[in-house]
Design a protein around this motif. Structure first.
Motif, mmCIF file in Angstrom:
data_model
loop_
_atom_site.group_PDB
_atom_site.id
_atom_site.type_symbol
_atom_site.label_atom_id
_atom_site.label_comp_id
_atom_site.label_asym_id
_atom_site.label_seq_id
_atom_site.Cartn_x
_atom_site.Cartn_y
_atom_site.Cartn_z
ATOM 1 N N PHE A 29 77.596 63.752 102.130
ATOM 2 C CA PHE A 29 78.854 63.137 102.067
ATOM 3 C C PHE A 29 79.288 62.443 100.832
ATOM 4 C CE2 PHE A 29 76.159 59.427 103.204
ATOM 5 C CZ PHE A 29 75.321 59.702 103.935
ATOM 6 N N THR A 30 78.291 62.671 99.526
ATOM 7 C CA THR A 30 78.580 62.309 98.350
ATOM 8 C C THR A 30 78.443 63.282 97.353
ATOM 9 O OG1 THR A 30 76.586 61.172 98.248
ATOM 10 C CG2 THR A 30 78.371 59.723 98.551
ATOM 11 N N GLU A 31 79.110 63.284 96.139
ATOM 12 C CA GLU A 31 78.952 64.412 95.213
ATOM 13 C C GLU A 31 79.417 63.784 93.894
ATOM 14 O OE1 GLU A 31 77.172 66.978 95.492
ATOM 15 O OE2 GLU A 31 77.297 67.465 93.266
ATOM 16 N N HIS B 57 69.798 46.723 110.527
ATOM 17 C CA HIS B 57 71.130 46.561 109.822
ATOM 18 C C HIS B 57 71.331 47.334 108.558
ATOM 19 C CE1 HIS B 57 70.366 43.368 112.659
ATOM 20 N NE2 HIS B 57 71.616 43.160 112.868
ATOM 21 N N GLN B 58 72.592 48.077 108.576
ATOM 22 C CA GLN B 58 72.960 48.480 107.161
ATOM 23 C C GLN B 58 74.103 47.616 106.611
ATOM 24 O OE1 GLN B 58 73.156 52.819 107.246
ATOM 25 N NE2 GLN B 58 71.324 53.009 106.861
ATOM 26 N N PHE B 59 74.211 47.723 105.312
ATOM 27 C CA PHE B 59 75.609 47.322 104.711
ATOM 28 C C PHE B 59 75.911 48.693 104.123
ATOM 29 C CE2 PHE B 59 74.181 45.511 100.528
ATOM 30 C CZ PHE B 59 72.748 45.677 100.791
ATOM 31 N N GLU B 60 77.411 48.775 104.140
ATOM 32 C CA GLU B 60 77.868 50.102 103.672
ATOM 33 C C GLU B 60 79.218 49.718 102.739
ATOM 34 O OE1 GLU B 60 76.939 53.048 104.754
ATOM 35 O OE2 GLU B 60 78.496 54.608 103.680
ATOM 36 N N GLY B 61 79.190 49.931 101.493
ATOM 37 C CA GLY B 61 80.344 49.642 100.626
ATOM 38 C C GLY B 61 81.054 50.934 100.406
ATOM 39 N N TYR C 47 70.786 52.421 114.558
ATOM 40 C CA TYR C 47 69.504 52.605 115.500
ATOM 41 C C TYR C 47 69.077 54.274 115.153
ATOM 42 C CZ TYR C 47 72.061 49.200 118.232
ATOM 43 O OH TYR C 47 72.618 47.914 118.641
ATOM 44 N N ARG C 48 67.563 54.394 115.009
ATOM 45 C CA ARG C 48 66.988 55.574 114.885
ATOM 46 C C ARG C 48 65.820 55.516 115.759
ATOM 47 N NH1 ARG C 48 67.760 56.413 108.537
ATOM 48 N NH2 ARG C 48 69.944 55.813 108.393
ATOM 49 N N ARG C 49 65.219 56.588 115.938
ATOM 50 C CA ARG C 49 63.951 56.893 116.685
ATOM 51 C C ARG C 49 62.843 56.825 115.658
ATOM 52 N NH1 ARG C 49 63.404 61.902 117.728
ATOM 53 N NH2 ARG C 49 65.316 62.597 117.016
ATOM 54 N N PRO D 84 73.515 56.075 113.723
ATOM 55 C CA PRO D 84 72.493 55.793 113.010
ATOM 56 C C PRO D 84 72.714 55.319 111.563
ATOM 57 C CG PRO D 84 73.102 58.127 113.027
ATOM 58 C CD PRO D 84 73.999 57.452 113.584
ATOM 59 N N HIS D 85 73.780 55.208 111.083
ATOM 60 C CA HIS D 85 74.050 54.406 109.613
ATOM 61 C C HIS D 85 75.404 53.954 109.643
ATOM 62 C CE1 HIS D 85 75.472 58.729 108.012
ATOM 63 N NE2 HIS D 85 75.784 58.648 109.238
ATOM 64 N N THR D 86 75.679 53.039 108.866
ATOM 65 C CA THR D 86 77.076 52.412 108.737
ATOM 66 C C THR D 86 78.009 53.485 107.988
ATOM 67 O OG1 THR D 86 76.243 51.328 106.920
ATOM 68 C CG2 THR D 86 76.519 50.088 108.998
ATOM 69 N N SER D 87 77.442 54.436 107.443
ATOM 70 C CA SER D 87 78.601 55.470 106.881
ATOM 71 C C SER D 87 79.663 55.973 108.140
ATOM 72 C CB SER D 87 77.640 56.775 106.261
ATOM 73 O OG SER D 87 76.785 56.385 105.547
ATOM 74 N N SER D 88 79.354 55.906 109.368
ATOM 75 C CA SER D 88 80.122 56.326 110.210
ATOM 76 C C SER D 88 81.315 55.385 110.147
ATOM 77 C CB SER D 88 79.468 56.094 111.734
ATOM 78 O OG SER D 88 79.008 54.832 111.654
ATOM 79 N N PHE E 259 83.874 55.434 95.519
ATOM 80 C CA PHE E 259 82.307 55.555 95.429
ATOM 81 C C PHE E 259 81.768 54.983 96.831
ATOM 82 C CE2 PHE E 259 82.846 51.651 93.233
ATOM 83 C CZ PHE E 259 82.272 50.783 93.824
ATOM 84 N N ALA E 260 80.785 55.182 97.261
ATOM 85 C CA ALA E 260 80.155 54.639 98.479
ATOM 86 C C ALA E 260 78.633 54.266 98.228
ATOM 87 C CB ALA E 260 80.113 55.458 99.909
ATOM 88 N N PHE E 261 78.066 53.101 99.119
ATOM 89 C CA PHE E 261 76.358 52.914 99.182
ATOM 90 C C PHE E 261 76.400 52.515 100.292
ATOM 91 C CE2 PHE E 261 78.859 49.364 97.327
ATOM 92 C CZ PHE E 261 78.432 48.411 98.180
HETATM 93 N N1 DAH Z 1 74.163 56.686 105.372
HETATM 94 C C1 DAH Z 1 72.820 56.827 104.394
HETATM 95 C C2 DAH Z 1 71.702 56.702 105.393
HETATM 96 O O1 DAH Z 1 71.771 55.932 106.275
HETATM 97 C C3 DAH Z 1 72.845 56.054 103.228
HETATM 98 C C4 DAH Z 1 73.820 56.324 102.130
HETATM 99 C C5 DAH Z 1 73.847 57.177 101.000
HETATM 100 C C6 DAH Z 1 75.257 55.757 102.464
HETATM 101 C C7 DAH Z 1 74.664 57.322 100.245
HETATM 102 C C8 DAH Z 1 76.182 56.119 101.545
HETATM 103 C C9 DAH Z 1 75.762 56.871 100.225
HETATM 104 O O2 DAH Z 1 77.572 55.311 101.400
HETATM 105 O O3 DAH Z 1 76.965 57.108 99.520
HETATM 106 O O4 DAH Z 1 70.800 56.917 104.860
#
Ligand code: DAH
Length: 343
Positions: free
Chosen positions: A255-257, A212-216, A199-201, A173-177, A308-310
């Protein structure tokens, strides 16, 4: 008689070369080949009277000419009607046929642009599985089984129950995986940009079940919020334009703090506030400093490393750049050329 046939031939050829309308062509046909008084018809009829020793030759000449005339008249008809198809004739001065030219889909264009922007500052493009283990999508991201935070992700489950140590399979459901998968490669420091389908319902004007997502993800020694903020500002200026800015607001992710919500200044009103934005800002997505539990799940010592992540939606980010011209995210996937050709 031979001479007469030759004469008729020359005369016919000259006349037909000057004809450019169908009425004149029909008149010419009657004059030469008309059943009663056609010039060549008369010759053919007169063959009876030709001496036996010349009959064969003259007969052949006359019939050949008839054949030629019929063909030339047919060709002239087509030329006049504008249907001439000639295999041995080519006008190289005519402009060529212009085939419609396509272009890359908007999302593909956005993905290339985003990748390039991050590659300039040392991030490496990655892709991780779309069919993913629960462990990478949730558990390793500090969301144990049954944790209520999981509800946010409206997940499609492939297995009804866990099928191994990494749990159930899901459509990610997100690229954080990709975060812990990247950590497991054991190449530090990390600078990854993971762009994949998610993918999400969910389905409405701003949500599609596939998007699509992009994850840094950046992991190194002594990484601070200042590095995150600098990267976000850099992206906002590169992607949206030099006069745009990013800001971070406190938020919560497991997953972030600390966690943040990232906004970009509105391009339409220049940050003053308009009906497109919220008081001059547009919401981009989440970010934060990687939680120590996530680093541990990826086998990294949180005392030595930080990061860091986004993670943001490609479609959403692109729509914010395009402004009002894409009122519904689902239009991106309807393959309607009237829409797609505008870009
Ligand atoms: N994975 C989150 C989402 O799909 C978005 C996200 C939030 C990604 C914070 C991150 C993060 O890497 O640090 O909604």
């Amino acid at each position: 008689m031979k001479q007469k046939i030759q004469q008729i031939k020359e005369q016919f050829n000259e006349e037909i070369s000057k004809i450019s309308d169908l009425v004149k062509l029909a008149e010419l046909e009657i004059r030469y080949l008309g059943r009663k008084a056609g010039e060549l018809t008369q010759i053919l009829r007169g063959l009876k009277t030709v001496p036996a020793d010349q009959k064969k030759e003259i007969g052949q000449l006359a019939n050949q000419l008839k054949q030629e005339m019929v063909e030339k008249i047919e060709t002239a008809k087509k030329v006049i009607k504008g249907q001439a198809i000639s295999s041995d004739w080519l006008d190289v001065t005519l402009p060529g046929v212009q085939w419609p030219q396509g272009h890359l889909h908007l999302v593909t264009q956005a993905i290339s642009e985003i990748t390039e922007i991050f590659e300039h500052v040392g991030f490496v493009r990655r892709r991780y599985p779309e069919v993913e283990w629960d462990f990478y999508a949730f558990e390793s991201l500090n969301m144990p089984p049954d944790h209520p935070a999981r509800d946010e992700w409206e997940t499609f489950f492939i297995d009804p129950k866990p099928v191994g140590p990494k749990g159930q399979r899901v459509l990610t459901p997100h690229t954080s995986s990709g975060q812990v998968r990247e950590m497991e490669r054991k190449h530090l420091p990390i600078r990854m940009i993971n762009i994949s389908k998610c993918y999400r319902r969910q389905i409405d004007v701003s949500h599609a079940p596939m998007f699509h997502q992009f994850e840094g993800l950046l992991i190194d020694k002594d990484v601070t919020i200042a590095h995150l903020k600098g990267t976000l500002d850099y992206f906002a200026k590169q992607f949206f334009g030099p006069d745009r800015k990013a800001r971070i607001r406190p938020f919560h992710f497991q997953f972030t703090e600390p966690s943040f919500e990232v906004d970009v200044s509105c391009g339409l009103c220049g940050g003053k506030g308009c009906k497109m934005c919220k008081a001059g800002w547009l919401e981009l997505g989440g970010a934060g400093m990687v939680h120590p539990n996530v680093l541990k799940a990826g086998g990294i010592d949180p005392k030595k490393y930080s990061g860091f992540a986004f993670g943001w939606g490609v479609e959403r980010t692109y729509m914010m750049k395009a402004g009002l011209s894409i009122p519904d995210i689902r239009m991106l996937y309807q393959s309607d050329l009237r829409f797609l050709n505008q870009f």
